[in-house]
Scaffold this motif. Sequence first.
Motif, PDB file in Angstrom:
ATOM      1  N   SER A 112     -41.179  -2.939 117.551  1.00 54.81           N
ATOM      2  CA  SER A 112     -42.284  -2.559 117.754  1.00 54.81           C
ATOM      3  C   SER A 112     -43.254  -2.843 118.143  1.00 54.81           C
ATOM      4  CB  SER A 112     -42.878  -3.646 116.197  1.00 54.81           C
ATOM      5  OG  SER A 112     -42.641  -5.001 116.337  1.00 54.81           O
ATOM      6  N   HIS A 113     -42.555  -3.926 119.377  1.00 52.34           N
ATOM      7  CA  HIS A 113     -43.615  -3.897 120.836  1.00 52.34           C
ATOM      8  C   HIS A 113     -43.741  -2.882 121.391  1.00 52.34           C
ATOM      9  CE1 HIS A 113     -44.531  -6.123 124.839  1.00 52.34           C
ATOM     10  NE2 HIS A 113     -44.383  -7.337 123.824  1.00 52.34           N
ATOM     11  N   PRO A 114     -45.325  -2.995 122.288  1.00 50.02           N
ATOM     12  CA  PRO A 114     -45.573  -1.923 123.151  1.00 50.02           C
ATOM     13  C   PRO A 114     -44.276  -1.867 124.259  1.00 50.02           C
ATOM     14  CG  PRO A 114     -46.795  -4.083 122.983  1.00 50.02           C
ATOM     15  CD  PRO A 114     -46.253  -4.223 121.853  1.00 50.02           C
ATOM     16  N   GLN A 115     -43.981  -2.541 124.570  1.00 57.26           N
ATOM     17  CA  GLN A 115     -43.456  -2.557 125.946  1.00 57.26           C
ATOM     18  C   GLN A 115     -41.998  -2.942 125.921  1.00 57.26           C
ATOM     19  OE1 GLN A 115     -45.459  -5.411 128.711  1.00 57.26           O
ATOM     20  NE2 GLN A 115     -46.656  -3.692 129.548  1.00 57.26           N
ATOM     21  N   HIS A 116     -41.146  -2.544 124.193  1.00 55.28           N
ATOM     22  CA  HIS A 116     -39.767  -2.601 124.606  1.00 55.28           C
ATOM     23  C   HIS A 116     -39.411  -2.442 125.388  1.00 55.28           C
ATOM     24  CE1 HIS A 116     -36.224  -3.510 121.528  1.00 55.28           C
ATOM     25  NE2 HIS A 116     -36.130  -2.221 121.708  1.00 55.28           N
ATOM     26  N   ASP A 117     -39.208  -0.950 125.547  1.00 54.63           N
ATOM     27  CA  ASP A 117     -38.186  -0.065 126.342  1.00 54.63           C
ATOM     28  C   ASP A 117     -38.280  -0.092 128.360  1.00 54.63           C
ATOM     29  OD1 ASP A 117     -38.068   1.546 124.007  1.00 54.63           O
ATOM     30  OD2 ASP A 117     -39.223   3.368 124.482  1.00 54.63           O
ATOM     31  N   LEU A 118     -39.689  -0.906 128.354  1.00 53.84           N
ATOM     32  CA  LEU A 118     -39.363  -0.889 129.513  1.00 53.84           C
ATOM     33  C   LEU A 118     -38.820  -2.560 129.707  1.00 53.84           C
ATOM     34  CD1 LEU A 118     -41.001  -1.285 132.779  1.00 53.84           C
ATOM     35  CD2 LEU A 118     -42.942  -2.648 131.540  1.00 53.84           C
ATOM     36  N   ALA A 119     -38.747  -3.186 128.266  1.00 58.11           N
ATOM     37  CA  ALA A 119     -38.101  -4.607 128.720  1.00 58.11           C
ATOM     38  C   ALA A 119     -36.566  -4.007 128.138  1.00 58.11           C
ATOM     39  CB  ALA A 119     -38.612  -5.585 127.743  1.00 58.11           C
ATOM     40  N   ARG A 120     -36.464  -3.516 127.988  1.00 58.35           N
ATOM     41  CA  ARG A 120     -35.518  -2.920 127.936  1.00 58.35           C
ATOM     42  C   ARG A 120     -34.287  -2.446 129.200  1.00 58.35           C
ATOM     43  NH1 ARG A 120     -33.128   0.935 123.018  1.00 58.35           N
ATOM     44  NH2 ARG A 120     -31.190   0.937 123.978  1.00 58.35           N
ATOM     45  N   ARG A 121     -35.196  -2.087 129.610  1.00 59.71           N
ATOM     46  CA  ARG A 121     -35.250  -1.244 131.068  1.00 59.71           C
ATOM     47  C   ARG A 121     -34.729  -1.886 132.173  1.00 59.71           C
ATOM     48  NH1 ARG A 121     -38.643   2.540 130.275  1.00 59.71           N
ATOM     49  NH2 ARG A 121     -39.883   1.753 131.925  1.00 59.71           N
ATOM     50  N   GLN A 122     -35.594  -2.993 132.115  1.00 60.22           N
ATOM     51  CA  GLN A 122     -35.803  -4.460 133.714  1.00 60.22           C
ATOM     52  C   GLN A 122     -34.849  -5.924 132.806  1.00 60.22           C
ATOM     53  OE1 GLN A 122     -39.777  -4.817 134.428  1.00 60.22           O
ATOM     54  NE2 GLN A 122     -40.236  -2.858 135.479  1.00 60.22           N
ATOM     55  N   LEU A 123     -34.856  -5.718 131.742  1.00 59.87           N
ATOM     56  CA  LEU A 123     -33.928  -7.605 131.109  1.00 59.87           C
ATOM     57  C   LEU A 123     -32.406  -6.717 130.923  1.00 59.87           C
ATOM     58  CD1 LEU A 123     -36.944  -9.013 129.162  1.00 59.87           C
ATOM     59  CD2 LEU A 123     -36.817  -9.441 131.644  1.00 59.87           C
TER      60      LEU A 123
END
Length: 213
Positions: A112-123
């Motif tokens: 539900s976090h608006p930057q979840h996809d970004l976090a999955r890519r970068q973290l």
Amino acid sequence: MADNTFCTPMLARPLEQGIDLVLHSMTKYLGGHGDATGGIVAGSAELIAPVRKTGLGHVGGNLAPAEAYLFLRGIKTLPLRMAAHCEGALAVAQFLQSHPAVRTVHYPGLPSHPQHDLARRQLQGGFGGMVTFELARDERAEAARVLDRLQLFTQAVSLGDVDSLACHPASTTHSFVPQQAREAAGVGEGMIRLSVGIEHPDDLVADLGQALG
């Protein structure tokens, strides 16, 4: 320039993503035990040279031997601690998301976090140990009631400790910010910030459950 304090090199390596300088508050996760104060800046030799000259030559910003030892001790267990922080934080966030007394949960590990996809890519290896949630009753008194009922979480404004910490940003970390500006930034009276430690996730969830009522 990027502040990588929350993620540490275990989860993110900004230099590999094109960032020039990376900052860490070593007081937090790198030390990990709440017993040393310090900071670090990392980058290319060219960029670090003036930092060293100004910091060490003119300000004297070097660590005392005792604190340097504490940071080296803490870094030895960083991979183990970050894994526990991430595991506990995700469990806490998932629990809070389903609790009727909670309106919103802010944690990049939740879809539900608006930057979840970004976090999955970068973290790499987790989404960190910081969880923020907003109570359904957006009132300072209600936030204080929940905080005072917590038994496993210690009320403190720091973060990255092996012990779980909880704070009320509106009256602590953001108390110097005018109320109108706080509200515009989304820091409401019912917001509580958690720094999830390395305790067992079941114990953390149970403590939050009894505090929320």
